[in-house]
Design a protein around this motif. Structure first.
Motif, PDB file in Angstrom:
ATOM      1  N   TYR A  16       0.835  -1.203   0.000  1.00 53.91           N
ATOM      2  CA  TYR A  16       0.000   0.000   0.000  1.00 53.91           C
ATOM      3  C   TYR A  16       0.872   1.256   0.000  1.00 53.91           C
ATOM      4  O   TYR A  16       0.588   2.235  -0.694  1.00 53.91           O
ATOM      5  N   PRO A  82      -7.692  10.413 -10.470  1.00 55.40           N
ATOM      6  CA  PRO A  82      -7.529   9.347  -9.476  1.00 55.40           C
ATOM      7  C   PRO A  82      -8.273   9.572  -8.158  1.00 55.40           C
ATOM      8  O   PRO A  82      -7.705   9.433  -7.070  1.00 55.40           O
ATOM      9  N   ALA A  84     -11.893   8.776  -5.783  1.00 55.69           N
ATOM     10  CA  ALA A  84     -13.071   7.936  -5.603  1.00 55.69           C
ATOM     11  C   ALA A  84     -14.333   8.648  -6.075  1.00 55.69           C
ATOM     12  O   ALA A  84     -15.174   8.043  -6.749  1.00 55.69           O
ATOM     13  N   TYR A  87     -14.649   8.515  -9.883  1.00 57.60           N
ATOM     14  CA  TYR A  87     -14.947   7.179 -10.418  1.00 57.60           C
ATOM     15  C   TYR A  87     -16.359   6.726 -10.069  1.00 57.60           C
ATOM     16  O   TYR A  87     -16.993   5.994 -10.841  1.00 57.60           O
ATOM     17  N   ILE A 122      -6.474   8.285  -4.726  1.00 58.23           N
ATOM     18  CA  ILE A 122      -6.079   6.888  -4.556  1.00 58.23           C
ATOM     19  C   ILE A 122      -4.839   6.752  -3.680  1.00 58.23           C
ATOM     20  O   ILE A 122      -4.747   5.850  -2.848  1.00 58.23           O
ATOM     21  N   CYS A 126      -4.654   4.618  -0.129  1.00 52.90           N
ATOM     22  CA  CYS A 126      -3.645   3.567   0.067  1.00 52.90           C
ATOM     23  C   CYS A 126      -2.773   3.864   1.286  1.00 52.90           C
ATOM     24  O   CYS A 126      -2.451   2.961   2.074  1.00 52.90           O
ATOM     25  N   LEU A 154     -12.099   1.418  -1.156  1.00 48.93           N
ATOM     26  CA  LEU A 154     -11.267   0.930  -2.263  1.00 48.93           C
ATOM     27  C   LEU A 154     -12.032  -0.019  -3.181  1.00 48.93           C
ATOM     28  O   LEU A 154     -11.990   0.136  -4.404  1.00 48.93           O
ATOM     29  N   TRP A 157     -14.164   0.977  -6.470  1.00 42.19           N
ATOM     30  CA  TRP A 157     -13.656   1.709  -7.629  1.00 42.19           C
ATOM     31  C   TRP A 157     -12.176   1.515  -7.944  1.00 42.19           C
ATOM     32  O   TRP A 157     -11.761   1.694  -9.097  1.00 42.19           O
ATOM     33  N   ALA A 158     -11.357   1.165  -6.964  1.00 42.03           N
ATOM     34  CA  ALA A 158      -9.912   1.238  -7.165  1.00 42.03           C
ATOM     35  C   ALA A 158      -9.409   0.244  -8.202  1.00 42.03           C
ATOM     36  O   ALA A 158      -8.462   0.549  -8.946  1.00 42.03           O
ATOM     37  N   PHE A 161      -9.726   1.840 -11.493  1.00 43.92           N
ATOM     38  CA  PHE A 161      -8.673   2.836 -11.681  1.00 43.92           C
ATOM     39  C   PHE A 161      -7.374   2.171 -12.106  1.00 43.92           C
ATOM     40  O   PHE A 161      -6.717   2.610 -13.057  1.00 43.92           O
TER      41      PHE A 161
END
Length: 200
Positions: A16, A82, A84, A87, A122, A126, A154, A157-158, A161
């Protein structure tokens, strides 16, 4: 007495942390050198690490800066956004950010004074996951707390991405970063699923 952290959790936090460091800003020469020294294995994740190490060894600081700018900043906007909120809603500073801020408050996570980006970047999320694992905001968070944070901030959506980052036209150094992020989140989701159904 501090709570000992399992080696597997240290490795998770390091991953992370690596993603956060590479995504928050262009890597310095020192970061590129350290990334170039990463050693992978024969697993898909390990092979992605080896690819990142190889590309990092061939990437100059200037090239990394240009790539980061093209991907995430741009003249008007980078190739990727990037956050949330973007997205999940198509706009910045929306409900996903408000939900994250509320959870941060509950977990004792304070926004850093020197950071101007919204917290649902993002890299920030992380970094928060790494901090929860390591106990940067108090005692290390238990697995249920980690899973709840992952599932809320996370999981929705991550992965999309990181898939977009893998395919981005401007990506070279960041293509294996996208692959590492995608594979790592799949490993995390599988591990969390093995602990049983999520808490309500």
């Amino acid at each position: 007495m501090s709570t000992p952290i399992d080696e597997s959790d240290l490795l998770r936090a390091q991953c992370y942390g690596l993603l956060a460091q590479l995504l928050v800003a262009p890597p310095s020469r020192d970061v590129l050198t350290r990334v170039a020294g990463l050693k992978g294995d024969d697993t898909p994740f390990g092979k992605a690490l080896s690819r990142l190490a190889e590309v990092a060894s061939e990437t100059s600081v200037t090239a990394a800066e240009r790539e980061h700018f093209a991907l995430f900043i741009g003249v008007a906007r980078g190739e990727l956004v990037p956050y949330a909120s973007y997205y999940l809603t198509g706009f910045l500073n929306e409900k996903p950010l408000a939900r994250l801020r509320a959870e941060m408050q509950g977990l004792g996570i304070a926004r850093q004074d020197n950071v101007s980006e919204p917290e649902d970047h993002i890299a920030s999320i992380c970094e928060m996951m790494a901090g929860l694992i390591l106990g940067a905001f108090g005692t290390p968070a238990d697995l249920a707390t980690q899973r709840r944070f992952h599932d809320r901030h996370l999981e929705p959506w991550a992965t999309r991405f990181f898939e977009d980052l893998e395919k981005a036209a401007a990506a070279n150094l960041y293509r294996p970063v996208g692959e590492i992020g995608r594979l790592f989140l799949a490993i995390e989701a599988e591990a969390f699923a093995m602990t049983g159904p999520p808490a309500s």
